[in-house]
Design a protein around this motif. Structure first.
Motif, PDB file in Angstrom:
ATOM      1  N   TYR A 112      23.221   4.482  12.990  1.00 11.49           N
ATOM      2  CA  TYR A 112      22.180   3.490  12.686  1.00 11.49           C
ATOM      3  C   TYR A 112      22.214   3.138  11.203  1.00 11.49           C
ATOM      4  CZ  TYR A 112      19.639   7.589  10.922  1.00 11.49           C
ATOM      5  OH  TYR A 112      19.270   8.720  10.228  1.00 11.49           O
ATOM      6  N   ILE A 113      21.466   2.095  10.849  1.00  7.90           N
ATOM      7  CA  ILE A 113      21.259   1.707   9.444  1.00  7.90           C
ATOM      8  C   ILE A 113      19.889   2.227   9.021  1.00  7.90           C
ATOM      9  CG2 ILE A 113      20.940  -0.243   7.859  1.00  7.90           C
ATOM     10  CD1 ILE A 113      22.836  -1.859   9.695  1.00  7.90           C
ATOM     11  N   LEU A 114      19.833   2.860   7.852  1.00  8.97           N
ATOM     12  CA  LEU A 114      18.588   3.441   7.336  1.00  8.97           C
ATOM     13  C   LEU A 114      18.144   2.674   6.103  1.00  8.97           C
ATOM     14  CD1 LEU A 114      16.491   5.784   7.346  1.00  8.97           C
ATOM     15  CD2 LEU A 114      18.108   7.082   5.946  1.00  8.97           C
ATOM     16  N   ILE A 115      16.876   2.221   6.084  1.00 12.03           N
ATOM     17  CA  ILE A 115      16.358   1.420   4.954  1.00 12.03           C
ATOM     18  C   ILE A 115      15.055   2.043   4.472  1.00 12.03           C
ATOM     19  CG2 ILE A 115      15.678  -0.886   4.167  1.00 12.03           C
ATOM     20  CD1 ILE A 115      17.086  -2.032   6.663  1.00 12.03           C
ATOM     21  N   GLY A 116      14.911   2.167   3.160  1.00 17.14           N
ATOM     22  CA  GLY A 116      13.671   2.694   2.608  1.00 17.14           C
ATOM     23  C   GLY A 116      13.617   2.527   1.103  1.00 17.14           C
ATOM     24  N   PRO A 117      12.460   2.773   0.492  1.00 15.37           N
ATOM     25  CA  PRO A 117      12.289   2.590  -0.950  1.00 15.37           C
ATOM     26  C   PRO A 117      12.734   3.819  -1.749  1.00 15.37           C
ATOM     27  CG  PRO A 117      10.206   3.192   0.018  1.00 15.37           C
ATOM     28  CD  PRO A 117      11.196   3.144   1.151  1.00 15.37           C
ATOM     29  N   GLY A 118      13.153   3.592  -3.003  1.00 19.12           N
ATOM     30  CA  GLY A 118      13.475   4.695  -3.909  1.00 19.12           C
ATOM     31  C   GLY A 118      14.801   5.351  -3.596  1.00 19.12           C
ATOM     32  N   ARG A 119      15.004   6.545  -4.161  1.00 18.54           N
ATOM     33  CA  ARG A 119      16.272   7.245  -4.044  1.00 18.54           C
ATOM     34  C   ARG A 119      16.291   8.130  -2.810  1.00 18.54           C
ATOM     35  NH1 ARG A 119      17.285   9.827  -9.958  1.00 18.54           N
ATOM     36  NH2 ARG A 119      17.384   7.898 -11.137  1.00 18.54           N
ATOM     37  N   TRP A 120      17.219   7.861  -1.942  1.00 19.00           N
ATOM     38  CA  TRP A 120      17.414   8.752  -0.796  1.00 19.00           C
ATOM     39  C   TRP A 120      18.017  10.069  -1.276  1.00 19.00           C
ATOM     40  CZ3 TRP A 120      15.137   7.907   3.639  1.00 19.00           C
ATOM     41  CH2 TRP A 120      14.850   6.592   4.030  1.00 19.00           C
ATOM     42  N   GLY A 121      17.463  11.167  -0.791  1.00 22.98           N
ATOM     43  CA  GLY A 121      18.048  12.475  -1.074  1.00 22.98           C
ATOM     44  C   GLY A 121      17.627  13.076  -2.393  1.00 22.98           C
ATOM     45  N   SER A 122      16.673  12.464  -3.102  1.00 22.77           N
ATOM     46  CA  SER A 122      16.232  13.036  -4.364  1.00 22.77           C
ATOM     47  C   SER A 122      15.430  14.312  -4.104  1.00 22.77           C
ATOM     48  CB  SER A 122      15.360  12.035  -5.125  1.00 22.77           C
ATOM     49  OG  SER A 122      14.802  12.648  -6.271  1.00 22.77           O
ATOM     50  N   SER A 123      15.654  15.342  -4.962  1.00 19.08           N
ATOM     51  CA  SER A 123      14.859  16.562  -4.817  1.00 19.08           C
ATOM     52  C   SER A 123      13.445  16.342  -5.339  1.00 19.08           C
ATOM     53  CB  SER A 123      15.525  17.712  -5.581  1.00 19.08           C
ATOM     54  OG  SER A 123      15.644  17.379  -6.944  1.00 19.08           O
ATOM     55  N   ASP A 124      13.242  15.266  -6.134  1.00 15.58           N
ATOM     56  CA  ASP A 124      11.912  14.899  -6.626  1.00 15.58           C
ATOM     57  C   ASP A 124      11.341  13.840  -5.684  1.00 15.58           C
ATOM     58  OD1 ASP A 124       9.674  13.992  -7.928  1.00 15.58           O
ATOM     59  OD2 ASP A 124      10.610  13.931  -9.907  1.00 15.58           O
ATOM     60  N   SER A 125      10.372  14.224  -4.857  1.00 14.35           N
ATOM     61  CA  SER A 125       9.863  13.311  -3.826  1.00 14.35           C
ATOM     62  C   SER A 125       9.165  12.089  -4.413  1.00 14.35           C
ATOM     63  CB  SER A 125       8.905  14.053  -2.887  1.00 14.35           C
ATOM     64  OG  SER A 125       7.789  14.545  -3.607  1.00 14.35           O
ATOM     65  N   TRP A 126       8.810  12.119  -5.704  1.00 14.16           N
ATOM     66  CA  TRP A 126       8.189  10.932  -6.320  1.00 14.16           C
ATOM     67  C   TRP A 126       9.230   9.845  -6.610  1.00 14.16           C
ATOM     68  CZ3 TRP A 126       3.167  10.415  -6.015  1.00 14.16           C
ATOM     69  CH2 TRP A 126       2.394  11.570  -5.852  1.00 14.16           C
ATOM     70  N   ASN A 178       0.805  -1.228   0.000  1.00 12.07           N
ATOM     71  CA  ASN A 178       0.000   0.000   0.000  1.00 12.07           C
ATOM     72  C   ASN A 178       0.838   1.279   0.000  1.00 12.07           C
ATOM     73  OD1 ASN A 178      -2.453  -1.479   0.189  1.00 12.07           O
ATOM     74  ND2 ASN A 178      -2.065  -1.808   2.391  1.00 12.07           N
ATOM     75  N   PHE A 179       2.152   1.143  -0.141  1.00 13.67           N
ATOM     76  CA  PHE A 179       3.038   2.304  -0.078  1.00 13.67           C
ATOM     77  C   PHE A 179       2.746   3.291  -1.213  1.00 13.67           C
ATOM     78  CE2 PHE A 179       6.867   4.428  -1.641  1.00 13.67           C
ATOM     79  CZ  PHE A 179       7.270   5.090  -0.486  1.00 13.67           C
ATOM     80  N   ALA A 221      15.689  -0.003  -0.887  1.00 15.90           N
ATOM     81  CA  ALA A 221      15.026  -1.316  -1.014  1.00 15.90           C
ATOM     82  C   ALA A 221      13.854  -1.203  -1.976  1.00 15.90           C
ATOM     83  CB  ALA A 221      14.546  -1.792   0.356  1.00 15.90           C
ATOM     84  N   GLY A 222      13.904  -1.926  -3.059  1.00 13.66           N
ATOM     85  CA  GLY A 222      12.844  -1.850  -4.064  1.00 13.66           C
ATOM     86  C   GLY A 222      11.564  -2.545  -3.623  1.00 13.66           C
ATOM     87  N   LEU A 223      10.466  -2.058  -4.172  1.00 10.28           N
ATOM     88  CA  LEU A 223       9.163  -2.671  -3.945  1.00 10.28           C
ATOM     89  C   LEU A 223       8.622  -3.175  -5.279  1.00 10.28           C
ATOM     90  CD1 LEU A 223       7.546   0.051  -1.653  1.00 10.28           C
ATOM     91  CD2 LEU A 223       8.431  -2.160  -0.921  1.00 10.28           C
ATOM     92  N   ALA A 224       7.702  -4.104  -5.193  1.00 10.94           N
ATOM     93  CA  ALA A 224       7.136  -4.651  -6.426  1.00 10.94           C
ATOM     94  C   ALA A 224       6.461  -3.559  -7.251  1.00 10.94           C
ATOM     95  CB  ALA A 224       6.131  -5.753  -6.087  1.00 10.94           C
ATOM     96  N   ASN A 225       5.819  -2.617  -6.563  1.00 15.56           N
ATOM     97  CA  ASN A 225       5.086  -1.570  -7.281  1.00 15.56           C
ATOM     98  C   ASN A 225       5.803  -0.217  -7.262  1.00 15.56           C
ATOM     99  OD1 ASN A 225       4.797  -1.108  -4.587  1.00 15.56           O
ATOM    100  ND2 ASN A 225       2.650  -0.448  -4.710  1.00 15.56           N
ATOM    101  N   TYR A 226       7.092  -0.194  -6.851  1.00 15.33           N
ATOM    102  CA  TYR A 226       7.815   1.079  -6.748  1.00 15.33           C
ATOM    103  C   TYR A 226       9.292   0.809  -6.975  1.00 15.33           C
ATOM    104  CZ  TYR A 226       9.242   5.636  -4.831  1.00 15.33           C
ATOM    105  OH  TYR A 226       9.760   6.897  -4.639  1.00 15.33           O
ATOM    106  N   ARG A 227       9.675   0.853  -8.240  1.00 15.56           N
ATOM    107  CA  ARG A 227      11.059   0.508  -8.590  1.00 15.56           C
ATOM    108  C   ARG A 227      11.740   1.724  -9.226  1.00 15.56           C
ATOM    109  NH1 ARG A 227      10.125  -5.498 -11.249  1.00 15.56           N
ATOM    110  NH2 ARG A 227       8.921  -6.335  -9.506  1.00 15.56           N
ATOM    111  N   ILE A 228      12.709   2.273  -8.534  1.00 15.91           N
ATOM    112  CA  ILE A 228      13.456   3.452  -9.002  1.00 15.91           C
ATOM    113  C   ILE A 228      14.922   3.053  -9.151  1.00 15.91           C
ATOM    114  CG2 ILE A 228      14.090   5.844  -8.512  1.00 15.91           C
ATOM    115  CD1 ILE A 228      11.098   5.485  -8.872  1.00 15.91           C
TER     116      ILE A 228
END
Length: 989
Positions: free
Chosen positions: A873-887, A846-847, A906-913
């Motif tokens: 710490y270790i930081l994990i999330g989808p898409g490009r970290w630090g992109s000026s385009d939040s999409w 649902n992301f 970390a890529g998602l099935a419905n969100y691959r950057i």
């Protein structure tokens, strides 16, 4: 003259001269053998050490010699046996031990040391010298107590020692003095050297900084003394092409006999060989004046009380000394005077035709340049004689072009001291102030030096490689600004960024820089970038890339309005040192904010104007290590990120084209039509030329336009950099055609050879990494013209700082079951076993990327606690970290995640950057030893055991983000060359 003829004179290349390699043989230690009376004269009355030292200092000469004085032959032998002596001067002895006896004794034991005899010209000695063998001594001089003669002796012998080498090395000029009268040349040489050394001080002002000025004086003309016809002819024959002029006596030995017309015969022979060379005959016999003038030789009467003034006047007028005075050939009156090379360049088209013809037909221009040690231009113009090219206006153009090329050549690789009299459109790099250039400034100066050191950059016709025209305000300007405006209190407070900027904008820059800035405006017809260049920024061990601001201002016709914008931009860059993000970064890197010093780089913006916007065809970031090699690429071949428009688009993490300079035919993003349409640039940045005013914002991009690629298509800026999508055949056509969707593929420069971009990138990486002795990141920009010519500008270079930890395990052999994370596409290198905390985005099916800005602020809140506790710490999330385009990913700034030691996409099935690389954000990631993993376990590309994290209790949790903590440290291992990275689970977890 045919139309093609001017072209043959335009295709010339000047060879630079290194003054560092001239005058390498010096006289450092002088032994004076004198009786006690003469020793007293030198020491107390003459004060030879002090006088020589003062003389050297006043003339800007380095390395004054030291003097050792002894009274006997025995003492001289002791000194010579124990000390390295470069010259022995023997002065009048006593009744039974005169100067000749002492000198002969010295020469017998030390034949290789130059030995000079000084003797008073008493009647007895004159009679005795007729029978003396003087050949074993370098020179004999008439000594009347004049210490200036000592300086002339030293210079004469140094000139003799360096003559052959310096002529071969740089084309240094020789003034040949032909004189056998010891008394006369002893009197003339101090006058001659005084004039020449004063001239060398004058032409040293052509240099761009004090160090270059001191070196430039080594290029002064050499004085060579010949004492008979054969010796003079031999010297002229050997160095004919480098003879500035000849000053000759009339009566001196020719063959075995003294010939009363030897001087006339010598000058006749030389005139046959060279119609332009200045020939001066000097004689005490007045009848020789008519003979000299009949053959158009210049004449000086030795009996004249103003002989020295006459000689100076003739040398100024005919040997190129002093100012260049353009004269009316009929009246001989002055019509124009030029003092410097720049003045000649500025006035060459204003000189009256008749005067110009008069001087070029006599080669005066070449001689004047020779006397000023501007050898490359002089040597070139010497060959463009009136016989070869009888066209005054074409001569003007050739002289102008040669001066321009010379000034450009001398500017490259040199940090000049800013001089309003010299800085013009042909100037290159200068500094205002005495402090440091800062990180960016140093990097630019070094890039400039690399370009100069590797002429292969400029071997391609129609391709210009350089850095943009640059002026650096050094760190001492920042210090004075901060202190005079009492800004430290507000700067170091907890005030908001806006409040700090408000105070800085109200402060005053010193008025003395106004004229310098206006001169800079006159020298460029482009917008100006005002870049931070701090002491810490881009340093070798902790780059502060992108932490401070860069502003751009448009080129305006109203120079005072432009001045107001420039002042506001400089003050805004200064203010950015004290913004919240900067302070957070300082804390993260254990630096103290009040130790930071800021230089500011004022630099032409690379690009072209299209209506009300301004941008380059290509911007790029090069890295000499490729952490994401694909196909045949290797890590050592480096990687480039290319984009249309201003480079800020790349820095901000926009969609760029990724290409290896060594594999320009293999671009993954354009390998399939679907990828090309979805994974290439759709927007770009340009400077808004209409945004005028000094109301600057904290956001340095306030006057930057974000435009669609279609706008660049309308501007006609996509030639050679775009492909066209053909929907009917579902294919990409290389080139920007009228009909169809444009794809920014850079096909013309990468695959079709329209511009040698791959080769230039390869050279920049190779020479940059060699120069810094470590991997580098280089920013560049290109303007490409429709005729396949263009400009390649290197904008910045900084080191990629490698982690020093050793990794000696093969990560691919570690069992998957032991891994919490595994990436086959990792950035970073090293081992860490201190981390227990993980912060991750609760991404599931649902992301939605719409929540990314909110996620960024939540992570900033968590990061703040880690900074306070001095933990990571270790930081994990989808898409490009630090992109000026939040999409495209979570739009964090570096300060939001400064405590993260490993960042995971970390890529998602419905969100691959696609992973991002090459921005300032990633420079900070790598320079601080932070790892960066790309994992897509939905494609079975790596491992991410999110189920384990979900099952753990949360230390802190929001709707989108979770923070969990292990009871024992995790082990992070990264192999930067193989792009393998893993995080091992603690063994008891």
């Amino acid at each position: 003259m045919s139309e093609n003829e001017p072209q043959q004179w335009k295709k010339f290349y000047l060879k630079d001269v290194s003054f560092m390699n001239l005058m390498t043989h010096r006289i450092f230690n002088v032994l004076i053998v004198a009786n006690p009376y003469d020793a007293f004269m030198l020491e107390d009355d003459g004060r030879v050490d002090e006088k020589i030292f003062n003389e050297y200092t006043e003339l800007g000469l380095r390395y004054p010699p030291t003097f050792t004085q002894v009274s006997t032959t025995e003492e001289a032998a002791e000194v010579l046996a124990s000390t390295s002596i470069d010259l022995v001067i023997c002065m009048p002895g006593n009744a039974d031990n005169d100067a000749f006896t002492v000198a002969r004794s010295v020469k017998a034991k030390f034949p290789d040391i130059p030995c000079v005899v000084l003797t008073p010209f008493s009647h007895g000695i004159t009679r005795r010298m007729v029978n003396e063998d003087l050949s074993i001594f370098e020179y004999v001089f008439c000594w009347l107590g004049n210490t200036n003669l000592i300086l002339s002796i030293i210079k004469l012998i140094e000139d003799k020692m360096n003559l052959e080498h310096d002529i071969a090395e740089a084309g240094v000029q020789m003034i040949l003095l032909v004189e056998d009268s010891i008394r006369f040349y002893s009197s003339l040489l101090p006058t001659l050297y005084s004039f020449i050394l004063a001239q060398s001080q004058s032409f040293a002002t052509e240099a761009l900084n004090p160090h270059s000025a001191a070196l430039r004086m080594r290029g002064r003309p050499k004085v060579v003394l010949a004492r008979n016809y054969d010796e003079a002819m031999e010297l002229y024959t050997k160095y004919r092409d480098n003879t500035l002029g000849i000053i000759s006596d009339c009566r001196f030995p020719k063959g075995e006999e003294k010939d009363p017309e030897a001087g006339l015969k010598l000058l006749r022979e030389i005139r046959k060989d060279n119609e332009y060379i200045p020939l001066i005959l000097q004689s005490s016999e007045s009848e020789n004046r008519k003979k000299a003038e009949a053959e158009r030789f210049l004449f000086i009467d030795k009996n004249s009380k103003k002989m020295n003034l006459d000689l100076r006047r003739l040398m100024e007028e005919h040997m190129g000394f002093g100012d260049f005075i353009f004269r009316d050939p009929k009246t001989h009156e002055e019509v124009m005077r030029v003092r410097t090379l720049k003045e000649l360049q500025d006035n060459i088209f204003k000189i009256p035709y008749d005067s110009m013809l008069y001087h070029i037909s006599r080669n005066h221009m070449s001689r004047w340049l020779c006397a000023r040690a501007i050898f490359p231009v002089s040597e070139f113009l010497k060959n463009v004689t009136w016989h070869k090219l009888q066209d005054v206006d074409l001569h003007r153009k050739i002289i102008f072009e040669a001066i321009v090329q010379y000034r450009h050549m001398k500017n490259i690789g040199v940090v000049a001291v800013f001089d309003r009299g010299k800085f013009d459109r042909y100037a290159h790099f200068a500094r205002i102030g005495d402090g440091s250039l800062g990180g960016k400034g140093r990097g630019l100066a070094f890039l400039d030096n690399i370009i100069k050191s590797h002429p292969e950059f400029s071997e391609r016709e129609g391709v210009k490689v350089s850095i943009p025209k640059t002026v650096v305000l050094c760190t001492d300007v920042f210090d004075r600004f901060m202190e005079s405006n009492n800004l430290y209190q507000i700067a170091l407070s907890d005030a908001s960024d806006e409040e700090i900027l408000h105070h800085f904008l109200k402060a005053q820059l010193p008025d003395k820089y106004i004229s310098d800035f206006l001169t800079f405006f006159e020298a460029t017809d482009r917008p100006i970038a005002i870049r931070s260049s701090s002491l810490l920024e881009d340093s070798h061990y902790q780059p502060f890339a992108g932490i401070y601001s860069t502003y751009m201002i448009p080129k305006l016709d109203d120079k005072y309005q432009m001045l107001q914008m420039l002042a506001a931009a400089i003050k805004s860059v200064y203010a950015s040192v004290y913004y919240r993000d900067s302070k957070a970064y300082m804390t993260a890197t254990s630096n103290v904010i009040d130790q930071e010093k800021m230089a500011v780089v004022l630099q032409e913006v690379v690009g072209k104007q299209y209506g009300d916007r301004y941008y380059p065809n290509i911007s790029g970031v090069l890295r000499s290590i490729n952490y994401y090699p694909v196909g045949n690429e290797t890590s050592e071949q480096g990687i480039a990120s290319l984009a249309l428009g201003l480079g800020k688009y790349i820095v901000d993490g926009g969609q760029t084209l990724r290409v290896s300079p060594y594999h320009p035919d293999h671009v993954m993003q354009t390998s399939k039509v679907e990828l090309a349409l979805s994974q290439t640039q759709t927007q770009f940045y340009a400077l808004d030329m209409k945004d005028v005013g000094d109301d600057f914002k904290v956001d340095d991009g306030f006057n930057i336009l974000k435009l669609d690629v279609a706008d660049a298509d309308k501007d006609g800026a996509l030639t050679y950099i775009a492909s066209t999508f053909d929907p009917y055949n579902n294919m990409l056509r290389k080139g920007a055609y009228d009909e169809g969707w444009k794809v920014v593929s850079f096909c013309g420069v990468l695959q079709n050879g329209a511009f040698p971009l791959p080769e230039l990138m390869q050279m920049a990486m190779k020479y940059g990494a060699e120069g810094m002795r470590r991997p580098v990141e280089i920013e560049f920009a290109c303007n490409i013209n429709n005729d396949r010519t263009g400009e390649f500008y290197l904008l910045q270079m900084r080191p990629i700082v490698d982690c020093k930890q050793m990794l000696d395990e093969d990560l691919t052999k570690i069992d998957d079951k032991r891994c919490l994370l595994r990436s086959h596409n990792s950035l970073g290198h090293g081992v860490s076993n201190e981390i227990m905390d993980i912060v991750y985005v609760k991404a599931d099916e649902n992301f939605t990327a719409a929540n990314n800005p909110l996620i960024a602020s939540e992570i900033e809140h968590i990061n703040h606690k880690f900074v306070e506790e001095n933990k990571n710490y270790i930081l994990i999330g989808p898409g490009r970290w630090g992109s000026s385009d939040s999409w495209l990913g979570v739009p964090v700034k570096w300060a939001y995640i400064s405590a993260a030691c490993l960042i995971v996409e970390a890529g998602l099935a419905n969100y691959r950057i696609d992973p991002s690389q090459g921005s300032h954000f990633f420079q900070n990631v790598t320079s601080l030893g932070v790892g960066y993993f790309t994992i897509d376990d939905y494609k079975d590309d790596g491992i991410y055991r999110k189920d384990l994290l979900d099952a753990m209790p949360a230390v802190y949790e929001t709707e989108s983000v979770r923070h969990v903590r292990f009871s024992r440290p995790l082990k992070i291992m990264m192999d930067g060359m193989k792009q393998e990275g893993i995080v091992l689970l603690p063994e008891d977890d």
